[in-house]
Write an enzyme that holds these catalytic residues in place. Structure first.
Site, mmCIF file in Angstrom:
data_model
loop_
_atom_site.group_PDB
_atom_site.id
_atom_site.type_symbol
_atom_site.label_atom_id
_atom_site.label_comp_id
_atom_site.label_asym_id
_atom_site.label_seq_id
_atom_site.Cartn_x
_atom_site.Cartn_y
_atom_site.Cartn_z
ATOM 1 N N SER A 133 0.817 -1.228 0.000
ATOM 2 C CA SER A 133 0.000 0.000 0.000
ATOM 3 C C SER A 133 0.846 1.271 0.000
ATOM 4 O O SER A 133 1.951 1.305 0.537
ATOM 5 C CB SER A 133 -0.907 0.029 1.240
ATOM 6 O OG SER A 133 -1.686 -1.134 1.291
ATOM 7 N N SER A 139 -6.789 0.737 -2.035
ATOM 8 C CA SER A 139 -7.703 -0.157 -2.761
ATOM 9 C C SER A 139 -7.308 -0.223 -4.233
ATOM 10 O O SER A 139 -7.429 -1.260 -4.881
ATOM 11 C CB SER A 139 -9.149 0.363 -2.653
ATOM 12 O OG SER A 139 -9.495 0.561 -1.300
ATOM 13 N N ILE A 164 2.273 -0.147 6.728
ATOM 14 C CA ILE A 164 2.992 -1.415 6.621
ATOM 15 C C ILE A 164 3.135 -2.066 8.003
ATOM 16 O O ILE A 164 3.843 -1.567 8.884
ATOM 17 C CB ILE A 164 4.369 -1.227 5.943
ATOM 18 C CG1 ILE A 164 4.184 -0.511 4.583
ATOM 19 C CG2 ILE A 164 5.077 -2.575 5.760
ATOM 20 C CD1 ILE A 164 3.129 -1.126 3.649
ATOM 21 N N ASP A 245 -4.728 -14.206 -2.326
ATOM 22 C CA ASP A 245 -5.666 -15.304 -2.535
ATOM 23 C C ASP A 245 -5.523 -16.352 -1.418
ATOM 24 O O ASP A 245 -6.503 -16.954 -0.991
ATOM 25 C CB ASP A 245 -5.353 -15.973 -3.889
ATOM 26 C CG ASP A 245 -6.601 -16.455 -4.597
ATOM 27 O OD1 ASP A 245 -7.587 -15.682 -4.611
ATOM 28 O OD2 ASP A 245 -6.593 -17.585 -5.118
ATOM 29 N N ARG A 248 -6.273 -14.019 2.313
ATOM 30 C CA ARG A 248 -7.567 -13.393 2.585
ATOM 31 C C ARG A 248 -8.447 -14.276 3.461
ATOM 32 O O ARG A 248 -9.118 -13.792 4.376
ATOM 33 C CB ARG A 248 -8.284 -13.129 1.277
ATOM 34 C CG ARG A 248 -8.504 -11.673 1.084
ATOM 35 C CD ARG A 248 -9.067 -11.300 -0.243
ATOM 36 N NE ARG A 248 -8.518 -10.001 -0.585
ATOM 37 C CZ ARG A 248 -8.389 -9.564 -1.820
ATOM 38 N NH1 ARG A 248 -8.767 -10.323 -2.833
ATOM 39 N NH2 ARG A 248 -7.896 -8.371 -2.035
ATOM 40 N N GLY A 346 -22.616 -1.006 30.445
ATOM 41 C CA GLY A 346 -21.543 -0.013 30.635
ATOM 42 C C GLY A 346 -20.173 -0.657 30.709
ATOM 43 O O GLY A 346 -19.178 -0.118 30.193
ATOM 44 N N GLU A 369 -6.293 -5.805 3.405
ATOM 45 C CA GLU A 369 -6.339 -6.908 2.423
ATOM 46 C C GLU A 369 -7.645 -6.877 1.613
ATOM 47 O O GLU A 369 -8.248 -7.914 1.331
ATOM 48 C CB GLU A 369 -6.103 -8.262 3.105
ATOM 49 C CG GLU A 369 -4.654 -8.389 3.550
ATOM 50 C CD GLU A 369 -4.258 -9.757 4.033
ATOM 51 O OE1 GLU A 369 -4.667 -10.737 3.403
ATOM 52 O OE2 GLU A 369 -3.525 -9.818 5.022
HETATM 53 C C1 LIG Z 1 -4.161 -1.860 10.513
HETATM 54 C C2 LIG Z 1 -3.765 -1.922 9.085
HETATM 55 C C3 LIG Z 1 -2.725 -2.748 8.682
HETATM 56 C C4 LIG Z 1 -2.320 -2.769 7.343
HETATM 57 N N1 LIG Z 1 -1.240 -3.532 6.978
HETATM 58 C C5 LIG Z 1 -0.784 -3.479 5.691
HETATM 59 C C6 LIG Z 1 0.399 -4.177 5.307
HETATM 60 O O1 LIG Z 1 1.017 -4.880 6.096
HETATM 61 N N2 LIG Z 1 0.833 -4.039 4.020
HETATM 62 C C7 LIG Z 1 0.189 -3.272 3.108
HETATM 63 O O2 LIG Z 1 0.633 -3.195 1.973
HETATM 64 N N3 LIG Z 1 -0.949 -2.593 3.447
HETATM 65 C C8 LIG Z 1 -1.438 -2.687 4.720
HETATM 66 N N4 LIG Z 1 -2.573 -1.989 5.088
HETATM 67 C C9 LIG Z 1 -3.219 -1.135 4.100
HETATM 68 C C10 LIG Z 1 -4.567 -1.643 3.655
HETATM 69 O O3 LIG Z 1 -4.428 -2.757 2.822
HETATM 70 C C11 LIG Z 1 -5.301 -0.468 3.036
HETATM 71 O O4 LIG Z 1 -5.663 0.399 4.095
HETATM 72 C C12 LIG Z 1 -6.530 -0.871 2.256
HETATM 73 O O5 LIG Z 1 -6.166 -1.548 1.070
HETATM 74 C C13 LIG Z 1 -7.403 0.325 1.883
HETATM 75 O O6 LIG Z 1 -6.627 1.311 1.274
HETATM 76 P P1 LIG Z 1 -6.710 2.832 1.809
HETATM 77 O O7 LIG Z 1 -6.510 2.815 3.285
HETATM 78 O O8 LIG Z 1 -5.806 3.639 0.994
HETATM 79 O O9 LIG Z 1 -8.203 3.234 1.571
HETATM 80 P P2 LIG Z 1 -8.821 3.751 0.176
HETATM 81 O O10 LIG Z 1 -8.259 2.968 -0.938
HETATM 82 O O11 LIG Z 1 -8.726 5.230 0.154
HETATM 83 O O12 LIG Z 1 -10.328 3.312 0.373
HETATM 84 C C14 LIG Z 1 -11.174 3.993 1.320
HETATM 85 C C15 LIG Z 1 -12.494 3.295 1.333
HETATM 86 O O13 LIG Z 1 -13.099 3.370 0.068
HETATM 87 C C16 LIG Z 1 -14.012 2.308 -0.045
HETATM 88 N N5 LIG Z 1 -13.844 1.688 -1.356
HETATM 89 C C17 LIG Z 1 -12.765 1.095 -1.869
HETATM 90 N N6 LIG Z 1 -13.002 0.660 -3.130
HETATM 91 C C18 LIG Z 1 -14.283 0.998 -3.397
HETATM 92 C C19 LIG Z 1 -15.127 0.822 -4.509
HETATM 93 N N7 LIG Z 1 -14.689 0.231 -5.611
HETATM 94 N N8 LIG Z 1 -16.393 1.308 -4.465
HETATM 95 C C20 LIG Z 1 -16.839 1.936 -3.345
HETATM 96 N N9 LIG Z 1 -16.086 2.108 -2.257
HETATM 97 C C21 LIG Z 1 -14.829 1.647 -2.275
HETATM 98 C C22 LIG Z 1 -13.753 1.329 1.099
HETATM 99 O O14 LIG Z 1 -14.752 1.460 2.094
HETATM 100 C C23 LIG Z 1 -12.426 1.795 1.622
HETATM 101 O O15 LIG Z 1 -12.271 1.508 2.997
HETATM 102 C C24 LIG Z 1 -3.003 -1.989 6.411
HETATM 103 C C25 LIG Z 1 -4.077 -1.170 6.825
HETATM 104 C C26 LIG Z 1 -4.452 -1.130 8.130
HETATM 105 C C27 LIG Z 1 -5.588 -0.238 8.551
#
Ligand SMILES: Cc1cc2nc3c(=O)[nH]c(=O)nc-3n(C[C@H](O)[C@H](O)[C@H](O)COP(=O)(O)OP(=O)(O)OC[C@H]3O[C@@H](n4cnc5c(N)ncnc54)[C@H](O)[C@@H]3O)c2cc1C
Length: 389
Positions: A133, A139, A164, A245, A248, A346, A369
């Site tokens: 990410s 996403s 990360i 895959d 998840r 509570g 993920e």
């Molecule tokens: C605690 C934690 C640990 C993580 N660990 C890792 C890691 O180890 N390695 C790594 O690479 N990443 C990691 N991540 C990142 C994680 O995979 C991303 O947060 C996730 O993919 C979402 O990306 P974003 O936060 O940029 O949200 P965005 O991409 O900005 O998305 C925001 C929201 O948009 C909505 N959305 C997304 N797509 C669509 C759609 N097509 N239509 C409508 N709504 C949609 C969803 O509700 C989403 O939550 C971690 C995240 C967290 C919170």
């Protein structure tokens, strides 16, 4: 903890049942003494070392590298995560990241890359991380901006990764970067980057509602050798997707473990709390709440182990099955935990209560993920494709 009724189903064999029993006993005995939620770095280091020593991390590596079975056995990974998440979210996290952080190497590494990375992960002497990410590519993975440029003898990585897990304490990162063979998703490659590589720095440690080691990483002129490349140039997106895959379904399993724990806590509370002259559990509205949670958790379990079983018996991709399992299990667990808080009244929102901790722990699983919305798109695409050919 997974119920004997579930483990008696034909999804599992006797090795799975024995592993589940051994791990549950180990986790109940050892994990509480290893975890301090005010010191997540130290806790994760202790957990990884102890899980390595106990042989638990064998589940995270390829069979050819001292793993429990040939390849990665998704049912074993799911049993482990459901069991550990029941006891403590940080224990699940420490285990899961050893698997996810090494998954691309187990699945796509050369024998030399596997031999260099897997033994230390299995023994708990090295901590792994998966860096996909970015600030503007969560996403939408294909929007990735981090680049890897060919230089003499290797590749130079420049850019930024965020969210990360294990960022700051990992010994090794699998990093995805744009190599530009073609625009979009097929111009991305995967690299193994040791944490000590010059040019890789921890730009920020990120604090979240259920704390665990998490960071934003910077890559500035970060040069890695030729053999840091995993698979072929341009294969990175496929490597990331194939890894997800497998993993998840395991996120879904962690959610199941948290939900099972919340139901256990809510049930004990409902039986013990006297109200209107009788236990809270005697009231039919309480019984309805418990019944909804029982049904939702059992449905989640069946979907998780359907996906895991299909993968283990050789189905090349379980993208739809894993997406359904992840969406249903994480959403159900959130509802189950919320209901548990309600049963506690509570006390449910008092800091330090287990259900309060679970309420914070579960939230990120609906986002990482692939957020629930992303899973819906995956499921709908798979469904529609059956009608479109
Ligand atoms: C605690 C934690 C640990 C993580 N660990 C890792 C890691 O180890 N390695 C790594 O690479 N990443 C990691 N991540 C990142 C994680 O995979 C991303 O947060 C996730 O993919 C979402 O990306 P974003 O936060 O940029 O949200 P965005 O991409 O900005 O998305 C925001 C929201 O948009 C909505 N959305 C997304 N797509 C669509 C759609 N097509 N239509 C409508 N709504 C949609 C969803 O509700 C989403 O939550 C971690 C995240 C967290 C919170």
């Amino acid at each position: 903890m997974l119920s004997p009724d579930l483990l008696s189903l034909p999804f599992f064999d006797d090795e799975h049942r024995a592993f589940a029993g051994r791990l549950a006993a180990w986790a109940e005995r050892e994990v509480p003494g290893l975890v301090d939620h005010h010191d997540v770095d130290g806790s994760c280091r202790r957990l990884v070392a102890a899980m390595g020593e106990a042989g638990v991390l064998k589940a995270c590596v390829d069979g050819s590298q001292g793993g429990l079975r040939e390849g990665l056995d998704v049912r074993t990974l799911c049993i482990a995560r459901a069991t550990l998440a029941y006891v403590d979210g940080l224990a699940d996290f420490a285990f899961a990241m050893q698997g996810l952080g090494t998954g691309p190497i187990s699945l796509f590494g050369t024998p030399g890359q596997k031999a260099a990375a897997c033994p230390s992960v299995r023994e708990g002497t090295a901590i792994a991380a998966f860096a996909l990410s970015e600030p503007d590519a969560g996403s939408d993975v294909a929007a990735m901006a981090t680049t890897a440029t060919r230089v003499a003898g290797g590749w130079r990585i420049d850019g930024e990764k965020t969210w990360i897990s294990n960022g700051g304490i990992a010994d090794r990162y699998v990093v995805f970067a744009r190599t530009g063979e073609v625009p979009g998703a097929r111009g991305i490659s995967a690299f193994i980057v040791p944490a000590a590589t010059p040019g890789l720095t921890i730009a920020e440690r990120i604090d979240v509602i259920a704390p665990h080691p998490l960071a934003r990483l910077r890559f500035d002129d970060c040069v890695v050798p030729e053999d840091a490349l995993l698979g072929r140039p341009g294969q990175g997106f496929a490597i990331a997707m194939a890894t997800l895959d497998v993993f998840r379904s395991t996120v879904a399993a962690a959610a199941l473990g948290m939900g099972n724990r919340a139901l256990h806590e809510a049930t004990r509370r409902a039986l013990g709390r006297q109200m209107f002259g009788a236990p809270l559990a005697d009231l039919q509205l309480t019984q309805a709440s418990l019944a909804d949670s029982v049904a939702e958790l059992e449905a989640s379990a069946l979907l998780i182990f359907r996906a895991a079983y299909e993968k283990d018996r050789g189905k090349p991709r379980i993208t739809k099955e894993a997406a359904i399992a992840k969406m249903v299990a994480t959403e159900n667990a959130q509802k189950v935990i919320d209901r548990a808080i309600q049963v506690f009244g509570g006390l449910g929102v008092k800091k330090g209560e287990k259900v309060e901790e679970l309420y914070r722990e579960i939230r990120a699983l609906r986002i990482y993920e692939g957020a629930t919305e992303v899973q819906k798109i995956v499921i709908a695409r798979a469904h529609l494709s059956q009608f479109q050919n």
